[in-house]
Scaffold this active site. Structure first.
Site, short mmCIF file in Angstrom:
data_model
loop_
_atom_site.label_atom_id
_atom_site.label_comp_id
_atom_site.label_asym_id
_atom_site.label_seq_id
_atom_site.Cartn_x
_atom_site.Cartn_y
_atom_site.Cartn_z
N ASN A 154 141.65 37.48 -2.92
CA ASN A 154 141.97 36.07 -3.75
C ASN A 154 142.03 36.72 -5.34
OD1 ASN A 154 142.97 33.21 -3.77
ND2 ASN A 154 141.02 33.10 -5.08
N HIS B 90 140.19 21.42 -4.52
CA HIS B 90 141.27 21.27 -3.61
C HIS B 90 141.10 20.27 -2.49
CE1 HIS B 90 142.43 25.05 -5.43
NE2 HIS B 90 141.22 25.70 -5.14
N LYS C 8 134.24 32.94 -8.67
CA LYS C 8 134.44 34.21 -7.65
C LYS C 8 134.85 35.36 -8.13
CE LYS C 8 137.20 31.44 -5.25
NZ LYS C 8 137.38 30.12 -6.21
#
Length: 462
Positions: A148, A194, A125
């Site tokens: 982020n 996650h 990302k």
């Protein structure tokens, strides 16, 4: 700063006063909302008060007068259990949102035509976000990059039709953004991550899918089954990204370091990544192909795109070239905190002196066995040492080094005696860093410091 005016005159509860939380509180205050901010850390509460932010114990708040709870993305929303503020908000019928949602509401209210590129996925990302921003800036666009990747979204300049926001989003942030509707939504890839926060892979993938489901145009990497299924469900405009083969349907292909636009016939090569050190490996071919899909959608020509790639500096701790000593190349890939990320690094080099270990994650490194023949020697550090030693035993020579300093010393000496054309000393830990370091950044910074102290090292650009 982007003032959050959509809650003007109303009371907003906020929990979490880290970097993004503090920026959110200031944005809401600038937008004429009343903010009651809270954090478990008294020092953060005091820092907020010093900046004129009202703080209070949300356990004692009058929730019937609260318009929304803004939750920091690191605070659990659902798993393993909702945070106590979430329980209080839901009991009072108060919506729970995040800072990205505040930006989306502001954009919808004040500048709905403002270009907004949102990027998510399990791996890659940050590099893809930085690459897209770099290409657009090189083409002359006014680019605001954050989310982020580091800069809180509400710290950026406000949305406007002549300004492009390029924003990296984690699954935590998407989960707190019900009105997410970017101009271009990017989904790179999906693999288990996650799951302690999302329960299972299906829930994790469903959250990620929301980013592209609400986008005016979606760009999806379709090299894994989860993303292929998401692309198959997409109803609106879609660009598929394939690595290695043409895949299903027309799209953009990255093959052997060449980005190829297959949306027209005949397919047209648009960029050659060979020789660009910041874009080594098949995973970076995907990143570059996705960046081209986004840039071309926003009007960047193939020639301008190719020129921008050549000047992309890359990101620290992500396949970062630290330097060379003789024929030995030193690579800092400290961001590789799971085996899937480390696979990308191992696949990019043919002869590797591999430094790995730390706080292990589920599955360990067993999935990396196909790349073990590339490893000349492994240097184990941290809590995963014995687990990884058991996996490597009989397949890869290894040393129990314990510390990063010992591993760098031993790996540098061994690589210098390696007869291969370009042996690589690779820090790609396949582990979290918290057993020995404050963060993956701290781990990578210490690796860089140790390597740059080696005599005779040549540093890129120096």
């Amino acid at each position: 700063m982007t003032p959050s005016t959509t809650f003007a005159g109303r009371t907003v509860a906020l929990f979490g006063l880290g970097g993004s939380g503090l920026a959110t509180a200031l944005s809401l205050k600038a937008g004429a909302a009343r903010v009651i901010a809270c954090d478990d850390n008294p020092a953060r509460m005091e820092a907020a008060r010093q900046q004129g932010i009202e703080t209070g114990d949300l356990r004692q708040a009058e929730w019937t007068s609260v318009a929304a709870l803004v939750l920091a993305p690191g605070v659990p929303l659902t798993h393993p259990a909702p945070h106590w503020t979430v329980d209080l908000a839901k009991a009072a019928g108060v919506p729970v949102i995040g800072d990205i949602e505040l930006f989306c509401r502001e954009r919808a209210a004040t500048s709905p035509a403002a270009p907004f590129v949102a990027i998510t996925g399990t791996n890659g990302k940050s590099t893809t976000t930085a690459l897209i921003a770099h290409v657009l800036a090189a083409a002359g666009c006014d680019v605001q990059m954050g989310g982020n990747i580091g800069t809180a979204i509400l710290s950026l300049e406000p949305p406007s039709p002549d300004r492009v926001h390029v924003i990296e989003l984690s699954s935590f942030q998407i989960d707190l953004t019900p009105s997410l509707a970017p101009t271009i939504g990017v989904l790179l890839n999906l693999s288990p991550d996650h799951l302690d926060r999302h329960g299972d892979m299906a829930h994790y993938a469903a959250i990620k899918e929301r980013l592209v489901a609400g986008a005016a145009h979606a760009v999806v990497g379709v090299d894994d089954a989860w993303c292929r299924a998401i692309a198959g469900r997409r109803k609106g405009p879609l660009t598929r990204i394939h690595v290695g083969d043409a895949g299903e349907g027309p799209g953009i292909l990255a093959r052997d370091g060449i980005v190829i636009d297959g949306r027209r016939a005949p397919a047209e090569p648009v960029a050659d990544l060979s020789g660009i050190g910041s874009l080594r490996g098949a995973h970076n071919w995907q990143n570059a192909a996705i960046a081209y899909a986004v840039a071309s959608e926003l009007g960047v020509t193939p020639d301008a795109f190719a020129a921008a790639l050549a000047t992309f500096p890359g990101l620290p701790h992500r396949m970062e070239e630290v330097g060379r000593r003789g024929t030995v190349l030193f690579i800092n890939d400290s961001k590789a905190t799971n085996a899937d990320s480390t696979e990308k690094a191992l696949s990019a080099f043919r002869r590797v002196h591999w430094i790995l270990g730390g706080k292990p994650k589920e599955g360990g490194i067993t999935s990396l066995a196909p790349y073990f023949p590339r490893v000349a020697h492994a240097y184990l550090i941290g809590a995963a040492t014995e687990t990884f030693a058991a996996t490597l035993d009989g397949q890869v020579p290894f040393s129990r080094c314990g510390t990063l300093a010992a591993a760098v010393t031993e790996a540098a000496a061994a690589a210098a005696q390696d007869g291969a054309g370009e042996p690589v000393v690779l820090l790609s830990p396949a582990c979290a860093s918290y057993d020995q370091f404050r963060s993956f950044e701290d781990r990578g910074d210490q690796f860089r410091h140790l390597v740059t102290a080696l005599p005779g090292l040549r540093i890129p650009g120096a």
